[in-house]
Design a protein around this motif. Structure first.
Motif, PDB file in Angstrom:
ATOM      1  N   LEU A  53      22.078  27.987  -7.245  1.00  0.00           N
ATOM      2  CA  LEU A  53      20.854  27.194  -7.474  1.00  0.00           C
ATOM      3  C   LEU A  53      19.573  28.383  -7.769  1.00  0.00           C
ATOM      4  O   LEU A  53      19.342  29.026  -6.876  1.00  0.00           O
ATOM      5  N   ASP A  54      18.862  28.226  -8.939  1.00  0.00           N
ATOM      6  CA  ASP A  54      17.650  29.200  -9.173  1.00  0.00           C
ATOM      7  C   ASP A  54      16.640  28.312  -8.937  1.00  0.00           C
ATOM      8  O   ASP A  54      16.157  27.467  -9.820  1.00  0.00           O
ATOM      9  N   LEU A  55      15.785  28.302  -7.705  1.00  0.00           N
ATOM     10  CA  LEU A  55      14.622  27.348  -7.375  1.00  0.00           C
ATOM     11  C   LEU A  55      13.484  27.852  -8.150  1.00  0.00           C
ATOM     12  O   LEU A  55      12.614  26.962  -8.430  1.00  0.00           O
ATOM     13  N   LYS A  56      13.355  28.950  -8.575  1.00  0.00           N
ATOM     14  CA  LYS A  56      12.211  29.297  -9.527  1.00  0.00           C
ATOM     15  C   LYS A  56      12.196  28.794 -10.834  1.00  0.00           C
ATOM     16  O   LYS A  56      11.329  28.732 -11.615  1.00  0.00           O
ATOM     17  N   ASN A  57      13.458  28.507 -11.502  1.00  0.00           N
ATOM     18  CA  ASN A  57      13.694  28.192 -12.725  1.00  0.00           C
ATOM     19  C   ASN A  57      14.848  26.903 -12.796  1.00  0.00           C
ATOM     20  O   ASN A  57      15.695  26.929 -12.987  1.00  0.00           O
ATOM     21  N   ILE A  58      14.127  25.838 -12.347  1.00  0.00           N
ATOM     22  CA  ILE A  58      14.812  24.473 -12.418  1.00  0.00           C
ATOM     23  C   ILE A  58      15.231  24.054 -13.720  1.00  0.00           C
ATOM     24  O   ILE A  58      14.161  23.829 -14.468  1.00  0.00           O
ATOM     25  N   HIS A  59      16.558  23.702 -14.061  1.00  0.00           N
ATOM     26  CA  HIS A  59      16.775  23.150 -15.465  1.00  0.00           C
ATOM     27  C   HIS A  59      17.686  21.832 -14.923  1.00  0.00           C
ATOM     28  O   HIS A  59      18.761  21.972 -14.880  1.00  0.00           O
ATOM     29  N   SER A 103      20.958  20.633 -16.994  1.00  0.00           N
ATOM     30  CA  SER A 103      22.060  21.395 -16.693  1.00  0.00           C
ATOM     31  C   SER A 103      22.788  21.044 -15.299  1.00  0.00           C
ATOM     32  O   SER A 103      23.926  21.155 -15.236  1.00  0.00           O
ATOM     33  N   MET A 104      21.779  20.837 -14.285  1.00  0.00           N
ATOM     34  CA  MET A 104      22.318  20.703 -13.177  1.00  0.00           C
ATOM     35  C   MET A 104      23.104  19.411 -13.156  1.00  0.00           C
ATOM     36  O   MET A 104      24.153  19.049 -12.468  1.00  0.00           O
ATOM     37  N   ILE A 105      22.399  18.324 -13.723  1.00  0.00           N
ATOM     38  CA  ILE A 105      23.179  16.974 -13.772  1.00  0.00           C
ATOM     39  C   ILE A 105      24.507  17.173 -14.537  1.00  0.00           C
ATOM     40  O   ILE A 105      25.661  16.578 -14.245  1.00  0.00           O
ATOM     41  N   LEU A 164      20.375  18.750 -22.225  1.00  0.00           N
ATOM     42  CA  LEU A 164      19.419  19.845 -22.491  1.00  0.00           C
ATOM     43  C   LEU A 164      17.977  19.756 -22.054  1.00  0.00           C
ATOM     44  O   LEU A 164      17.519  20.948 -22.287  1.00  0.00           O
ATOM     45  N   GLN A 165      17.629  18.785 -21.425  1.00  0.00           N
ATOM     46  CA  GLN A 165      16.321  18.764 -20.874  1.00  0.00           C
ATOM     47  C   GLN A 165      16.183  19.678 -19.784  1.00  0.00           C
ATOM     48  O   GLN A 165      16.887  19.320 -18.799  1.00  0.00           O
ATOM     49  N   LYS A 166      14.870  20.222 -19.749  1.00  0.00           N
ATOM     50  CA  LYS A 166      14.634  21.122 -18.510  1.00  0.00           C
ATOM     51  C   LYS A 166      13.970  20.202 -17.392  1.00  0.00           C
ATOM     52  O   LYS A 166      14.410  20.114 -16.562  1.00  0.00           O
ATOM     53  N   PHE A 220      18.704  14.337  -6.501  1.00  0.00           N
ATOM     54  CA  PHE A 220      18.236  15.422  -7.338  1.00  0.00           C
ATOM     55  C   PHE A 220      16.790  15.990  -7.034  1.00  0.00           C
ATOM     56  O   PHE A 220      16.364  16.985  -7.448  1.00  0.00           O
ATOM     57  N   PHE A 221      16.150  14.904  -6.545  1.00  0.00           N
ATOM     58  CA  PHE A 221      14.610  15.173  -6.280  1.00  0.00           C
ATOM     59  C   PHE A 221      14.556  16.361  -4.854  1.00  0.00           C
ATOM     60  O   PHE A 221      13.451  17.086  -5.011  1.00  0.00           O
ATOM     61  N   ARG A 222      15.466  16.390  -4.290  1.00  0.00           N
ATOM     62  CA  ARG A 222      15.782  17.496  -3.109  1.00  0.00           C
ATOM     63  C   ARG A 222      15.567  18.768  -3.718  1.00  0.00           C
ATOM     64  O   ARG A 222      14.990  19.691  -3.047  1.00  0.00           O
ATOM     65  N   VAL A 223      15.937  19.009  -4.856  1.00  0.00           N
ATOM     66  CA  VAL A 223      15.604  20.428  -5.360  1.00  0.00           C
ATOM     67  C   VAL A 223      14.246  20.608  -5.849  1.00  0.00           C
ATOM     68  O   VAL A 223      13.839  21.912  -5.231  1.00  0.00           O
ATOM     69  N   TYR A 224      13.567  19.788  -6.169  1.00  0.00           N
ATOM     70  CA  TYR A 224      12.137  20.023  -6.425  1.00  0.00           C
ATOM     71  C   TYR A 224      11.493  20.076  -4.760  1.00  0.00           C
ATOM     72  O   TYR A 224      10.539  20.866  -4.754  1.00  0.00           O
ATOM     73  N   SER A 225      12.006  19.450  -3.934  1.00  0.00           N
ATOM     74  CA  SER A 225      11.487  19.491  -2.572  1.00  0.00           C
ATOM     75  C   SER A 225      11.718  20.781  -2.039  1.00  0.00           C
ATOM     76  O   SER A 225      11.059  21.426  -1.337  1.00  0.00           O
ATOM     77  N   GLN A 226      12.790  21.397  -2.323  1.00  0.00           N
ATOM     78  CA  GLN A 226      13.060  22.622  -1.573  1.00  0.00           C
ATOM     79  C   GLN A 226      12.313  23.563  -2.486  1.00  0.00           C
ATOM     80  O   GLN A 226      11.889  24.746  -1.792  1.00  0.00           O
ATOM     81  N   TYR A 227      11.860  23.455  -3.639  1.00  0.00           N
ATOM     82  CA  TYR A 227      10.792  24.427  -4.324  1.00  0.00           C
ATOM     83  C   TYR A 227       9.709  24.413  -3.862  1.00  0.00           C
ATOM     84  O   TYR A 227       9.295  25.481  -3.123  1.00  0.00           O
ATOM     85  N   LEU A 228       9.140  23.177  -3.222  1.00  0.00           N
ATOM     86  CA  LEU A 228       7.787  23.028  -2.702  1.00  0.00           C
ATOM     87  C   LEU A 228       7.864  23.747  -1.293  1.00  0.00           C
ATOM     88  O   LEU A 228       7.095  24.587  -0.812  1.00  0.00           O
ATOM     89  N   ILE A 229       9.279  23.742  -0.618  1.00  0.00           N
ATOM     90  CA  ILE A 229       9.140  24.273   0.840  1.00  0.00           C
ATOM     91  C   ILE A 229       9.220  25.685   0.652  1.00  0.00           C
ATOM     92  O   ILE A 229       8.276  26.389   1.398  1.00  0.00           O
ATOM     93  N   LEU A 230       9.650  26.146  -0.369  1.00  0.00           N
ATOM     94  CA  LEU A 230      10.055  27.845  -0.430  1.00  0.00           C
ATOM     95  C   LEU A 230       8.713  28.391  -1.092  1.00  0.00           C
ATOM     96  O   LEU A 230       8.174  29.501  -0.658  1.00  0.00           O
ATOM     97  N   PHE A 231       8.210  27.676  -2.083  1.00  0.00           N
ATOM     98  CA  PHE A 231       7.266  28.563  -2.862  1.00  0.00           C
ATOM     99  C   PHE A 231       5.757  27.810  -3.050  1.00  0.00           C
ATOM    100  O   PHE A 231       4.650  28.363  -3.440  1.00  0.00           O
TER     101      PHE A 231
END
Length: 143
Positions: free
Chosen positions: A3-9, A12-14, A44-46, A64-75
């Motif tokens: 999981l690349d939290l700085k570049n969420i696509h 492709s994860m779905i 194909l959508q980011k 899948f929203f948790r991916v964005y939550s993790q981004y917020l926690i880290l960055f």
């Protein structure tokens, strides 16, 4: 898939989740009320609209929203205590308030990998991600 939290696509994860769990395209199309071509375009959508992402989360039983939550926690920068106190004094928010320091296993693994591979020192991790020293050392000892 790492999981690349700085570049969420998210598309492709779905797609990766669909393939790993061998979901049938007919079931996906029916649930998403979309054609096979539209589903392929979503892969194909980011980014995807929240209502579409919610449907994917329900269908695939994955948040899948948790991916964005993790981004917020880290960055995302943390509010200073002064800002936080002033905001509380000014007005109450109608939005629910969440604790920022909820660390999922994926976040813990990400942080520990940075330290163990030498990409970041312990001090850098504590400063960059605002992780308390005691928390980091507990993770290193436990995991």
């Amino acid at each position: 898939m790492a999981l690349d939290l700085k570049n969420i696509h998210i598309g492709s994860m779905i797609q990766s989740h669909v393939e790993q769990n061998e979901f049938e395209m007919t079931r996906i199309c029916k649930f998403m009320r979309s054609s096979e071509t539209e589903i392929e375009v979503m892969y194909l959508q980011k980014d995807l609209p929240t209502n579409v992402l919610l449907r994917w989360s329900k269908l695939l039983q994955y948040d899948f929203f948790r991916v964005y939550s993790q981004y917020l926690i880290l960055f995302a920068p943390q509010k200073s205590n002064i800002q936080s106190i002033k905001q509380k004094e000014d007005k109450k928010s109608a939005l629910p308030q969440f604790r920022k320091n909820l660390y999922t296993q994926e976040i813990i693994d990400f942080i520990l990998e940075l330290v163990r591979t030498g990409k970041r020192t312990k001090k850098q991790v504590m400063e960059e991600y605002n992780i308390p020293k005691s928390t980091l050392y507990k993770w290193l000892e436990k995991y």
